[in-house]
Design a protein around this motif. Structure first.
Motif, PDB file in Angstrom:
ATOM      1  N   SER A 119       0.833  -1.202   0.000  1.00  0.00           N
ATOM      2  CA  SER A 119       0.000   0.000   0.000  1.00  0.00           C
ATOM      3  C   SER A 119       0.868   1.252   0.000  1.00  0.00           C
ATOM      4  O   SER A 119       0.556   2.232  -0.681  1.00  0.00           O
ATOM      5  CB  SER A 119      -0.922   0.000   1.220  1.00  0.00           C
ATOM      6  OG  SER A 119      -1.777  -1.114   1.174  1.00  0.00           O
ATOM      7  N   TYR A 123       0.944   3.973  -2.953  1.00  0.00           N
ATOM      8  CA  TYR A 123       0.710   5.377  -2.588  1.00  0.00           C
ATOM      9  C   TYR A 123       1.827   6.254  -3.152  1.00  0.00           C
ATOM     10  O   TYR A 123       1.567   7.294  -3.765  1.00  0.00           O
ATOM     11  CB  TYR A 123       0.628   5.521  -1.067  1.00  0.00           C
ATOM     12  CG  TYR A 123       0.408   6.940  -0.621  1.00  0.00           C
ATOM     13  CD1 TYR A 123      -0.870   7.448  -0.466  1.00  0.00           C
ATOM     14  CD2 TYR A 123       1.491   7.785  -0.368  1.00  0.00           C
ATOM     15  CE1 TYR A 123      -1.075   8.762  -0.071  1.00  0.00           C
ATOM     16  CE2 TYR A 123       1.297   9.091   0.022  1.00  0.00           C
ATOM     17  CZ  TYR A 123       0.014   9.583   0.174  1.00  0.00           C
ATOM     18  OH  TYR A 123      -0.176  10.883   0.553  1.00  0.00           O
ATOM     19  N   ASN A 155      -5.164   3.893  -0.658  1.00  0.00           N
ATOM     20  CA  ASN A 155      -3.927   3.237  -0.249  1.00  0.00           C
ATOM     21  C   ASN A 155      -3.453   3.701   1.115  1.00  0.00           C
ATOM     22  O   ASN A 155      -2.899   2.914   1.879  1.00  0.00           O
ATOM     23  CB  ASN A 155      -2.848   3.409  -1.317  1.00  0.00           C
ATOM     24  CG  ASN A 155      -3.056   2.424  -2.439  1.00  0.00           C
ATOM     25  OD1 ASN A 155      -2.752   1.252  -2.306  1.00  0.00           O
ATOM     26  ND2 ASN A 155      -3.632   2.886  -3.542  1.00  0.00           N
TER      27      ASN A 155
END
Length: 184
Positions: A119, A123, A155
């Motif tokens: 994540s 991002y 995210n």
């Protein structure tokens, strides 16, 4: 959503070649609806055959520039206003979380740590993409920024959730029925 509607949407802003559309996919739609070069060119042929787009210009080496036909704009508007978005209810990621109890706690935490890192990388990739685009006031820029912000926020939320979830493993929180923000 379909590739068909993604291409119609991109062509609603301005005519473009298959190559131009591929680059637009890579810089704007890749995280929403990825498509390969062969998929894009195949769909462009279908759209032209259905009268939804036209070949506006032809250049060297068979380069074609496509433009949205009135029928294509009508189809795009119909799709936007008359059809309901499909709710994605399947998540391989969350299905795995549901069954992490069959693993040793350190393995389950490792999965969630990997999810946290994934994540974070996504991002950062989206953030770099946002910085690299020469944003304008056209529709694709305005609504593209809105869609990109969704990806950034999603995210960030998933990263925070995965960190929290990793901390829950071994604490018996799920067995006790306590879930952050309410009861199970």
């Amino acid at each position: 959503m379909s590739l068909r509607h993604a291409l119609l949407g991109l062509l609603s802003e301005r005519p473009a070649s298959g190559y131009d559309l591929l680059k637009l996919f890579e810089t704007s739609l890749a995280t929403v609806w990825p498509a390969t070069q062969s998929q894009i060119y195949t769909e462009l042929t279908k759209l032209a055959g259905a009268g939804l787009i036209t070949v506006a210009a032809e250049g060297p080496r068979g380069r074609k520039e496509y433009a949205l036909a009135d029928e294509g704009l009508a189809e795009l508007r119909h799709w936007l206003t008359e059809t309901k978005p499909q709710r994605n209810t399947r998540s391989d990621l969350l299905l795995r979380v549901f069954f992490l109890g069959v693993l040793e706690p350190e393995q389950a935490r490792a999965y969630l740590t990997e999810l946290t890192e994934m994540s974070e990388r996504t991002y950062e990739d989206l953030n770099q993409l946002a910085q690299s685009i020469d944003w304008d006031d056209d529709n694709l820029s305005v609504y593209g920024r809105i869609a990109l912000e969704y990806g950034l926020r999603f995210n960030a939320m998933r990263r925070e959730w995965a960190q929290w979830a990793a901390g829950q493993i071994g604490q018996g929180a799920a067995r006790e029925g306590s879930v952050r923000g309410g009861e199970a």
